[in-house]
Design a protein around this motif. Structure first.
Motif, PDB file in Angstrom:
ATOM      1  N   LYS A 115      -2.308  10.630   3.292  1.00 33.47           N
ATOM      2  CA  LYS A 115      -2.339  11.280   4.453  1.00 33.47           C
ATOM      3  C   LYS A 115      -3.010  12.410   4.514  1.00 33.47           C
TER       4      LYS A 115
ATOM      5  N   HIS B 218      -0.077   5.335   1.059  1.00 33.80           N
ATOM      6  CA  HIS B 218      -0.796   5.607   1.710  1.00 33.80           C
ATOM      7  C   HIS B 218      -0.775   7.319   1.625  1.00 33.80           C
TER       8      HIS B 218
ATOM      9  N   ARG C 234      -7.542   9.726   3.719  1.00 28.89           N
ATOM     10  CA  ARG C 234      -6.410   8.927   3.098  1.00 28.89           C
ATOM     11  C   ARG C 234      -6.903   8.414   1.582  1.00 28.89           C
TER      12      ARG C 234
ATOM     13  N   HIS D 261       0.914  -1.209   0.268  1.00 32.86           N
ATOM     14  CA  HIS D 261       0.180   0.338   0.120  1.00 32.86           C
ATOM     15  C   HIS D 261       0.900   1.831   0.145  1.00 32.86           C
TER      16      HIS D 261
ATOM     17  N   GLU E 105       2.379  -0.592   8.652  1.00 30.44           N
ATOM     18  CA  GLU E 105       2.265   0.982   8.342  1.00 30.44           C
ATOM     19  C   GLU E 105       3.179   1.375   8.022  1.00 30.44           C
TER      20      GLU E 105
ATOM     21  N   THR F 216      -5.260   6.179  -1.348  1.00 30.39           N
ATOM     22  CA  THR F 216      -4.394   4.471  -1.211  1.00 30.39           C
ATOM     23  C   THR F 216      -4.635   4.086  -2.662  1.00 30.39           C
TER      24      THR F 216
ATOM     25  N   ASP G  54      -3.061   0.537  -4.132  1.00 29.74           N
ATOM     26  CA  ASP G  54      -2.114  -0.949  -4.144  1.00 29.74           C
ATOM     27  C   ASP G  54      -1.800  -1.569  -5.516  1.00 29.74           C
TER      28      ASP G  54
END
Length: 199
Positions: free
Chosen positions: A57, A55, A190, A53, A82, A192, A194
């Motif tokens: 944020k 992210h 958030r 992942h 994470e 993300t 992948d």
């Protein structure tokens, strides 16, 4: 004469039986063992997935590594770690989080649209003295999409919200909340991306 008729009737019955046996297709008595495209088994190769992942944020960044397990046709669970990247000038305060999540898939697991609920326990600590740390919990909700090739390669994207709350704060570190993004409080978005493999 009667015996000749009986012999003729018997031969006729035998020939009809043989003709019906030859006309019956093989698949009527032997079910196919090959996977069909319609049930998705030829598209989704397995029930496990390892996912990397990335992210956003907003306005901070993090990377994560997760393991997902399918439970049935439309539900999966995930355990992930994470790493939160500290802001410039604060590399001595890295962030680490452990996440448990569940996904409900609209079609089949690991492909298509999904909704997700998660719970993260996050830590921000002093790299040279990890026992000096601040801990927060952050439940979250989100939605996303995953594309999985029949080789197992998968690509996905999702977005959602988290709500953070500190449960164990240090008096020495993270006294200024803007420098400790991993344990931030309140609601935040958030996004993300992948990259994974299904097996």
């Amino acid at each position: 004469m009667a015996s000749s008729r009986r012999i003729a009737v018997g031969l006729l019955g035998a020939s009809l039986t043989a003709s019906m046996a030859l006309a019956t297709p093989a698949f009527a008595t032997e079910p196919s063992s090959s996977p069909s495209v319609e049930d998705g088994s030829a598209i989704v190769p397995g029930r496990n997935a390892v996912v990397l992942h990335t992210h956003a944020k907003i306005p901070d960044w993090a990377s994560g590594l997760g393991y997902q397990r399918a439970l049935g046709r439309r539900f999966s669970v995930e355990a992930a770690v994470e790493f939160g990247y500290p802001r410039s000038g604060y590399w001595h305060l890295p962030g680490l989080g452990e996440t448990l999540a569940g996904q409900l898939w609209l079609g089949r697991t690991f492909r298509g649209v999904f909704a997700e609920a998660s719970l993260t326990v996050a830590h921000q600590f002093l790299s040279r003295l990890p026992r000096l740390s601040t801990t927060a919990v952050a439940p979250g909700l989100g939605m996303g999409f995953r594309w999985t090739h029949r080789s197992g390669l998968s690509l996905g994207a999702s977005g959602g919200l988290r709500w953070g709350r500190r449960i164990a704060a240090s008096d020495i570190i993270c006294t200024r909340a803007e420098h400790c993004s991993t344990v931030r409080e309140g609601a935040y978005a958030r996004i993300t991306a992948d990259l994974g493999f299904v097996f």
